[in-house]
Design an enzyme around this catalytic site. Structure first.
Site, PDB file in Angstrom:
ATOM      1  N   SER A 149       0.801  -1.225   0.000  1.00 49.34           N
ATOM      2  CA  SER A 149       0.000   0.000   0.000  1.00 49.34           C
ATOM      3  C   SER A 149       0.834   1.274   0.000  1.00 49.34           C
ATOM      4  O   SER A 149       0.342   2.330  -0.378  1.00 49.34           O
ATOM      5  CB  SER A 149      -0.959   0.024   1.197  1.00 49.34           C
ATOM      6  OG  SER A 149      -0.255   0.240   2.404  1.00 49.34           O
ATOM      7  N   LYS A 153       1.466   4.576   7.037  1.00 47.12           N
ATOM      8  CA  LYS A 153       0.774   5.437   6.076  1.00 47.12           C
ATOM      9  C   LYS A 153       1.302   6.862   6.216  1.00 47.12           C
ATOM     10  O   LYS A 153       1.988   7.211   7.172  1.00 47.12           O
ATOM     11  CB  LYS A 153      -0.740   5.455   6.343  1.00 47.12           C
ATOM     12  CG  LYS A 153      -1.448   4.132   6.184  1.00 47.12           C
ATOM     13  CD  LYS A 153      -1.583   3.720   4.740  1.00 47.12           C
ATOM     14  CE  LYS A 153      -2.374   2.451   4.571  1.00 47.12           C
ATOM     15  NZ  LYS A 153      -1.600   1.236   4.756  1.00 47.12           N
TER      16      LYS A 153
END
Length: 140
Positions: free
Chosen positions: A60, A96
């Site tokens: 991701s 993230k």
């Protein structure tokens, strides 16, 4: 949940530095012996007690954080919008990019457009565990 070990008591790592630069264009002949040493610990780690190594898994955050990268994470740095962080969301660790909009809503953004961002609903529990200061990517 087990946390990684602090680098507080890890040995210092020094490596020899080549006397020439490595050209990314036309190659230049280099000497065969190093002239100095580089202390990677001093260069990469601000605070040994607050710094940890995490292994990244998944896709991701590619291409910024390739799968299998080693992350140097400093718990003593205040998280700021735009920084890559290790966060705990509802008891699960994730890596993230931190985004905070004008209304104060927090989003944990994926770098890979094929993966969704994590928008935190009001009742979600989220803690910033640490801020990624360096990414050591595997060679391709």
């Amino acid at each position: 949940m087990q946390h990684p070990q602090s680098l507080a008591f890890a040995p210092t790592l020094t490596l020899p530095v080549a006397p020439e630069v490595a050209q990314c264009g036309f190659p230049s002949p280099a000497q065969d012996y190093p002239t100095e040493e580089l202390d990677l610990t001093a260069r990469l780690i601000r605070d040994r007690v607050a710094t940890y190594i995490w292994k990244a898994a998944g896709h991701s955050m590619e291409p910024v954080v390739p799968d299998g990268s080693m992350l140097i994470v400093d718990r003593g740095i205040a998280p700021a919008p735009g920084r890559i962080v290790v966060a705990i969301v509802d008891g699960e660790y994730t890596v993230k990019r931190l985004h905070v909009d004008n209304d104060g809503r927090v989003t944990l953004q994926a770098e890979n457009p094929e993966y969704p961002d994590i928008e935190l609903p009001e009742l979600s529990e989220m803690t910033i565990w640490g801020v990624v200061t360096y990414i050591i990517s595997p060679a391709t």
